[in-house]
Write a protein that holds these residues in place. Sequence first.
Motif, PDB file in Angstrom:
ATOM      1  N   THR A   1       9.607  -0.222   3.574  1.00 45.97           N
ATOM      2  CA  THR A   1       9.425   1.106   3.138  1.00 45.97           C
ATOM      3  C   THR A   1      10.430   1.694   2.255  1.00 45.97           C
ATOM      4  OG1 THR A   1       8.555   1.642   5.437  1.00 45.97           O
ATOM      5  CG2 THR A   1       8.417   3.222   3.474  1.00 45.97           C
ATOM      6  N   VAL A   2       9.424   2.201   0.618  1.00 41.91           N
ATOM      7  CA  VAL A   2      10.342   3.153  -0.006  1.00 41.91           C
ATOM      8  C   VAL A   2      10.000   4.520  -0.384  1.00 41.91           C
ATOM      9  CG1 VAL A   2      10.726   3.068  -2.579  1.00 41.91           C
ATOM     10  CG2 VAL A   2      10.993   0.765  -1.602  1.00 41.91           C
TER      11      VAL A   2
ATOM     12  N   SER B   1       5.432   7.204  -0.804  1.00 42.23           N
ATOM     13  CA  SER B   1       6.009   5.823   0.063  1.00 42.23           C
ATOM     14  C   SER B   1       5.220   5.046  -0.339  1.00 42.23           C
ATOM     15  CB  SER B   1       6.686   6.024   1.433  1.00 42.23           C
ATOM     16  OG  SER B   1       6.998   6.929   1.779  1.00 42.23           O
ATOM     17  N   ILE B   2       5.685   3.810  -0.425  1.00 42.35           N
ATOM     18  CA  ILE B   2       5.468   2.618  -1.064  1.00 42.35           C
ATOM     19  C   ILE B   2       6.165   1.228  -0.033  1.00 42.35           C
ATOM     20  CG2 ILE B   2       5.359   0.249  -2.662  1.00 42.35           C
ATOM     21  CD1 ILE B   2       6.381   2.608  -4.574  1.00 42.35           C
ATOM     22  N   ILE B   3       5.184   1.081   0.441  1.00 46.29           N
ATOM     23  CA  ILE B   3       4.971   0.007   2.064  1.00 46.29           C
ATOM     24  C   ILE B   3       5.094  -1.983   1.915  1.00 46.29           C
ATOM     25  CG2 ILE B   3       4.020  -0.194   4.530  1.00 46.29           C
ATOM     26  CD1 ILE B   3       3.248   2.653   4.474  1.00 46.29           C
ATOM     27  N   LEU B   4       5.910  -2.519   2.420  1.00 47.94           N
ATOM     28  CA  LEU B   4       5.347  -3.323   1.773  1.00 47.94           C
ATOM     29  C   LEU B   4       5.499  -3.959   2.915  1.00 47.94           C
ATOM     30  CD1 LEU B   4       8.236  -4.573  -1.174  1.00 47.94           C
ATOM     31  CD2 LEU B   4       5.519  -4.477  -1.291  1.00 47.94           C
TER      32      LEU B   4
ATOM     33  N   TYR C   1       0.504  -1.156  -0.099  1.00 45.58           N
ATOM     34  CA  TYR C   1      -0.366  -0.208   0.365  1.00 45.58           C
ATOM     35  C   TYR C   1       1.114   0.968   0.329  1.00 45.58           C
ATOM     36  CZ  TYR C   1       1.008  -0.533   4.570  1.00 45.58           C
ATOM     37  OH  TYR C   1       1.731  -0.456   6.388  1.00 45.58           O
ATOM     38  N   LEU C   2       0.694   2.473   0.553  1.00 41.18           N
ATOM     39  CA  LEU C   2       0.789   4.058  -0.012  1.00 41.18           C
ATOM     40  C   LEU C   2       0.333   4.789   1.443  1.00 41.18           C
ATOM     41  CD1 LEU C   2       0.020   5.024  -3.891  1.00 41.18           C
ATOM     42  CD2 LEU C   2       2.310   3.760  -3.213  1.00 41.18           C
TER      43      LEU C   2
ATOM     44  N   SER D   1      -7.423   6.022  -0.374  1.00 41.23           N
ATOM     45  CA  SER D   1      -7.117   4.660  -0.692  1.00 41.23           C
ATOM     46  C   SER D   1      -8.910   3.422  -1.614  1.00 41.23           C
ATOM     47  CB  SER D   1      -7.260   3.710   0.377  1.00 41.23           C
ATOM     48  OG  SER D   1      -8.052   3.580   1.164  1.00 41.23           O
ATOM     49  N   VAL D   2      -9.429   4.692  -1.206  1.00 43.70           N
ATOM     50  CA  VAL D   2     -10.994   3.573  -2.003  1.00 43.70           C
ATOM     51  C   VAL D   2     -11.003   4.080  -3.021  1.00 43.70           C
ATOM     52  CG1 VAL D   2     -12.081   3.306   0.615  1.00 43.70           C
ATOM     53  CG2 VAL D   2     -12.433   5.588  -0.992  1.00 43.70           C
TER      54      VAL D   2
END
Length: 410
Positions: free
Chosen positions: A81-82, A67-70, A8-9, A23-24
């Motif tokens: 986190t990127v 940020s990209i979060i895994l 997610y972001l 997000s939606v």
Amino acid sequence: MSNPRKKYLSVVYNGVEIWKDLSVYIESFSYEDSVDESDSISISLSDRDLKWSRTWLPEKGDKISPSIILENWNYEGEKMTVMCGAFLVDDFSFSCPPFSCSINGVSAPVDTGFKETQNTKTWEAATVRLIASEIAEKYGLELVYESEDIQVAKTEQDNQPDSDFLKSLCERYGLGMKIYSHRLVIWDLKQYFDKPPVLTIVPEMVSKWSYNSTMQGTYTGVKVSYTNPNNSQTVEIMVGTEERLYKTSQKADNEADARRIGESILRNANRKERTMKLTIPPKMSLYATANVQLSGFGNLDGKYFIERISHSLSDRAYDMQVSLSFISRDSDQKGNAAKTDVSSKEVNNYTVQKGDSLWSLAKLFYGDGTRCREIYEANQQIIEAEAKRRGRANSNNGYWVYPGLTLLIP
């Protein structure tokens, strides 16, 4: 029961975390991390409630920090986190049906004059670091400078935006430049090529790849000229060999300046000689300007420089498209072998090889190309004799040296 993978972001918009609201609506997100261009982002959103086209209408210059979060990606409990950096909205659009919105951002200082306002200024007896420092301070950026301090006798900015002027100055001397998270980052491409790989990539890690090799737009040598301050004559030097020769119109300050400009032109042009594109699952250790090692691809194996990484995130998948350029195996081996030879024993004589110059030999044995005059003076008689035997009036102060000639290295 194990926890599932999550992606997610986190999106901060004008200083406010908006992911819960966003997000939606989000359909896809992409992030471009590039060496030669400004980093960029693109967010595609559903606008079925017409919020984005009405109450949430973006404005150019809005600030986005995504940020990209895994989570649980490689093992349970893991969180990666990127941080993509800071971006300004520079373009947005709407379409229907269905109602949708696209927001695009580019990495840049808060003051957009960096890329838009044309300025004129002359710098004399300056350095690249000093010029970059002045421009960074002007836009409230932190300067990160990773190179030697390069002297600049005189340079003129003639009705150019500061970003264009500084980028062209960096390219002249083989430096990379980018804006990242309120920092102006400048680095030496050659030094980055010399860094060890951050990851070895094997075919099993790759879902798709392509390779290209070309001679178009690549060169074996370049001629650069400068004015001799002692007699005001124009001196033209060649870096490399004559097979595929590029002649630049750039004027250097002196011989050392000309050598650096020539090496920079060759290095930049030849980055497209052998390239690869890979599609792989997310690897957080990869970023533009890093090196990777390819193994298991047969004759395509070797050390590569990451030119660009495209992160593509949607509900269904998260992939990275990695663009690579090959780092010459021959130059690496030659440089490493030469360093080993010089450091392991006393060297008194050297036999000239194809592509050698007194400048490159001085750089090899002394670490300083400007000491080429010492080698010339120690071998002046045999260098001049060989030049005449080859049909030339003289060696042009050691410019012409020929393979097979044995030189004394003082």
